[in-house]
Scaffold this motif. Structure first.
Motif, mmCIF file in Angstrom:
data_model
loop_
_atom_site.group_PDB
_atom_site.id
_atom_site.type_symbol
_atom_site.label_atom_id
_atom_site.label_comp_id
_atom_site.label_asym_id
_atom_site.label_seq_id
_atom_site.Cartn_x
_atom_site.Cartn_y
_atom_site.Cartn_z
ATOM 1 N N SER A 30 0.839 -1.202 0.000
ATOM 2 C CA SER A 30 0.000 0.000 0.000
ATOM 3 C C SER A 30 0.877 1.257 0.000
ATOM 4 O O SER A 30 2.084 1.191 0.246
ATOM 5 C CB SER A 30 -0.896 0.007 1.239
ATOM 6 O OG SER A 30 -0.165 0.470 2.371
ATOM 7 N N PRO A 31 0.259 2.425 -0.221
ATOM 8 C CA PRO A 31 1.016 3.684 -0.160
ATOM 9 C C PRO A 31 1.135 4.260 1.253
ATOM 10 O O PRO A 31 1.666 5.366 1.416
ATOM 11 C CB PRO A 31 0.193 4.614 -1.050
ATOM 12 C CG PRO A 31 -1.210 4.111 -0.914
ATOM 13 C CD PRO A 31 -1.099 2.618 -0.765
ATOM 14 N N VAL A 32 0.654 3.554 2.265
ATOM 15 C CA VAL A 32 0.716 4.069 3.639
ATOM 16 C C VAL A 32 2.169 4.331 4.030
ATOM 17 O O VAL A 32 3.030 3.458 3.894
ATOM 18 C CB VAL A 32 0.067 3.076 4.630
ATOM 19 C CG1 VAL A 32 0.362 3.490 6.075
ATOM 20 C CG2 VAL A 32 -1.432 2.999 4.407
ATOM 21 N N SER A 33 2.424 5.530 4.537
ATOM 22 C CA SER A 33 3.782 5.889 4.946
ATOM 23 C C SER A 33 3.903 6.182 6.441
ATOM 24 O O SER A 33 5.018 6.288 6.959
ATOM 25 C CB SER A 33 4.265 7.120 4.172
ATOM 26 O OG SER A 33 3.410 8.235 4.411
ATOM 27 N N ARG A 34 2.751 6.309 7.135
ATOM 28 C CA ARG A 34 2.762 6.543 8.585
ATOM 29 C C ARG A 34 1.701 5.673 9.237
ATOM 30 O O ARG A 34 0.576 5.577 8.734
ATOM 31 C CB ARG A 34 2.462 8.011 8.912
ATOM 32 C CG ARG A 34 3.633 8.942 8.692
ATOM 33 C CD ARG A 34 3.523 9.667 7.376
ATOM 34 N NE ARG A 34 2.598 10.780 7.410
ATOM 35 C CZ ARG A 34 2.085 11.333 6.303
ATOM 36 N NH1 ARG A 34 2.387 10.851 5.102
ATOM 37 N NH2 ARG A 34 1.262 12.361 6.394
ATOM 38 N N VAL A 35 2.076 5.054 10.341
ATOM 39 C CA VAL A 35 1.163 4.194 11.092
ATOM 40 C C VAL A 35 1.101 4.699 12.529
ATOM 41 O O VAL A 35 2.132 4.948 13.155
ATOM 42 C CB VAL A 35 1.624 2.723 11.078
ATOM 43 C CG1 VAL A 35 0.727 1.870 11.982
ATOM 44 C CG2 VAL A 35 1.623 2.174 9.654
ATOM 45 N N LEU A 36 -0.121 4.850 13.021
ATOM 46 C CA LEU A 36 -0.353 5.208 14.420
ATOM 47 C C LEU A 36 -1.007 3.999 15.086
ATOM 48 O O LEU A 36 -2.154 3.663 14.797
ATOM 49 C CB LEU A 36 -1.251 6.440 14.500
ATOM 50 C CG LEU A 36 -1.547 7.042 15.877
ATOM 51 C CD1 LEU A 36 -0.291 7.182 16.714
ATOM 52 C CD2 LEU A 36 -2.238 8.391 15.724
ATOM 53 N N PHE A 37 -0.245 3.333 15.942
ATOM 54 C CA PHE A 37 -0.654 2.067 16.543
ATOM 55 C C PHE A 37 -1.179 2.335 17.946
ATOM 56 O O PHE A 37 -0.442 2.773 18.830
ATOM 57 C CB PHE A 37 0.538 1.105 16.585
ATOM 58 C CG PHE A 37 0.213 -0.293 17.009
ATOM 59 C CD1 PHE A 37 0.197 -1.326 16.084
ATOM 60 C CD2 PHE A 37 -0.061 -0.604 18.336
ATOM 61 C CE1 PHE A 37 -0.089 -2.636 16.470
ATOM 62 C CE2 PHE A 37 -0.361 -1.896 18.739
ATOM 63 C CZ PHE A 37 -0.376 -2.921 17.793
ATOM 64 N N VAL A 38 -2.465 2.080 18.157
ATOM 65 C CA VAL A 38 -3.086 2.271 19.468
ATOM 66 C C VAL A 38 -2.845 1.022 20.297
ATOM 67 O O VAL A 38 -3.352 -0.062 19.985
ATOM 68 C CB VAL A 38 -4.588 2.560 19.335
ATOM 69 C CG1 VAL A 38 -5.230 2.678 20.719
ATOM 70 C CG2 VAL A 38 -4.812 3.840 18.533
ATOM 71 N N SER A 39 -2.069 1.182 21.357
ATOM 72 C CA SER A 39 -1.696 0.057 22.208
ATOM 73 C C SER A 39 -2.185 0.312 23.630
ATOM 74 O O SER A 39 -3.069 1.142 23.853
ATOM 75 C CB SER A 39 -0.170 -0.140 22.153
ATOM 76 O OG SER A 39 0.220 -1.320 22.824
ATOM 77 N N SER A 40 -1.610 -0.401 24.574
ATOM 78 C CA SER A 40 -2.104 -0.359 25.946
ATOM 79 C C SER A 40 -0.945 -0.448 26.935
ATOM 80 O O SER A 40 0.074 -1.098 26.673
ATOM 81 C CB SER A 40 -3.070 -1.529 26.186
ATOM 82 O OG SER A 40 -3.321 -1.710 27.571
ATOM 83 N N THR A 41 -1.127 0.180 28.091
ATOM 84 C CA THR A 41 -0.120 0.080 29.146
ATOM 85 C C THR A 41 -0.089 -1.311 29.778
ATOM 86 O O THR A 41 0.753 -1.569 30.639
ATOM 87 C CB THR A 41 -0.368 1.135 30.242
ATOM 88 O OG1 THR A 41 -1.694 0.987 30.751
ATOM 89 C CG2 THR A 41 -0.193 2.539 29.679
ATOM 90 N N SER A 42 -0.966 -2.198 29.338
ATOM 91 C CA SER A 42 -0.907 -3.584 29.816
ATOM 92 C C SER A 42 0.366 -4.288 29.357
ATOM 93 O O SER A 42 0.668 -5.386 29.835
ATOM 94 C CB SER A 42 -2.131 -4.369 29.337
ATOM 95 O OG SER A 42 -2.138 -4.482 27.921
ATOM 96 N N VAL A 43 1.130 -3.664 28.460
ATOM 97 C CA VAL A 43 2.390 -4.279 28.036
ATOM 98 C C VAL A 43 3.444 -4.210 29.140
ATOM 99 O O VAL A 43 4.470 -4.893 29.052
ATOM 100 C CB VAL A 43 2.970 -3.616 26.764
ATOM 101 C CG1 VAL A 43 2.011 -3.773 25.593
ATOM 102 C CG2 VAL A 43 3.320 -2.161 26.998
#
Length: 275
Positions: free
Chosen positions: A104-117
């Motif tokens: 794909s042409p996607v060049s930026r990813v914003l990954f919603v994660s959790s402090t459970s890591v």
């Protein structure tokens, strides 16, 4: 004037829908995905291009996934369901998404994660403390997924690790009402209001804070006992009871890096005022 980026929001639920709505209202070209056919019209009415995408059955909608990823920014907001198989099905879905993302042409990813890591380290915890999870829990599915997207050379990825999500339809008092003998009553809560989630994600995109990892929790950290008793009382429900414990296991999430980098001031800094 610079043209606004095209944004695809994968997972238009409690957080993803108001986020996609906000970007659409700000003039971005926004696509939104859902696994529920009945929600497609709702997305369309909000000015969001709707896509029916279920990564668990991606063979049925590969073209829809390709079209959905015709964007510059992907906001990935798919909470893993870890209890059934330890997260393996979630990781399979993330690997599949990566395959399509690379084309794909996607060049930026914003990954919603959790402090459970993070592990319970019985102290304040910053972003670097994920080292302890890598050492003690190397199969942590959410952390493995984060790294899948951060390690690519095809895009830059920012990860936001939110605390417990509160606001809108999520009223925490409902979950704890009337429960007995609950553990860790003295542990600090790590929570964030929906308004702050939206503000933070918007600011990351607008300020182009890419290639970063941020913790995001309200400044205040009242005890579980105080918070959930107040949360149930606010709803007119029976407060929970907590067991007396000799040792309390906890982590206190620090959002200092986010506040410094984004010049961010929380709209809801005190969880005791969430209700």
């Amino acid at each position: 004037m610079k043209e606004k980026a095209a944004i695809s929001v994968m997972g238009c639920g409690w957080l993803g829908l108001p986020l996609a709505r906000r970007f659409a209202q700000l003039g971005y070209r926004v696509k939104g995905s859902t696994t529920t056919p009945e929600k497609l019209d709702n997305l369309r009415q909000e000015g969001i291009d709707p896509y029916l995408i279920d990564l668990a059955n991606a063979s049925e909608n590969q073209q829809a996934l390709r079209d959905f990823l015709l964007a510059e920014v992907l906001i990935l907001n798919i909470p893993p369901k870890l209890r059934s198989d330890g997260g393996e099905s979630y990781l399979q879905q993330m690997r599949l998404l990566l395959t399509f993302l690379r084309a794909s042409p996607v060049s930026r990813v914003l990954f919603v994660s959790s402090t459970s890591v993070y592990q319970d380290l019985n102290r304040a915890v910053s972003e670097e403390d994920v080292f302890y999870t890598e050492e003690r829990d190397p199969t942590n599915a959410l952390l493995l997924a984060e790294n899948m997207f951060r390690d690519s050379e095809d895009w830059v990825c920012t990860v936001v690790r939110f605390g417990g999500l509160v606001g809108g339809s999520r009223q925490p008092g409902r979950f704890m009402a009337g429960k007995q003998n609950l553990p860790n009553g003295d542990a600090p809560v790590n929570l964030i209001h929906l308004d702050d989630c939206l503000n933070i994600l918007q600011r990351i995109v607008e300020q182009e804070k890419w290639g970063e990892v941020y913790n995001a929790c309200a400044d205040g950290h009242p005890s579980r006992r105080d918070f959930y008793r107040e949360a149930t009382r606010a709803l007119g429900l029976e407060p929970p009871e907590f067991a007396d414990m000799e040792e309390t296991k906890f982590k206190l999430i620090s959002s200092q890096k986010l506040k410094d980098d984004l010049s961010y001031v929380f709209s809801h800094p005190n969880p005791m005022a969430f209700f």
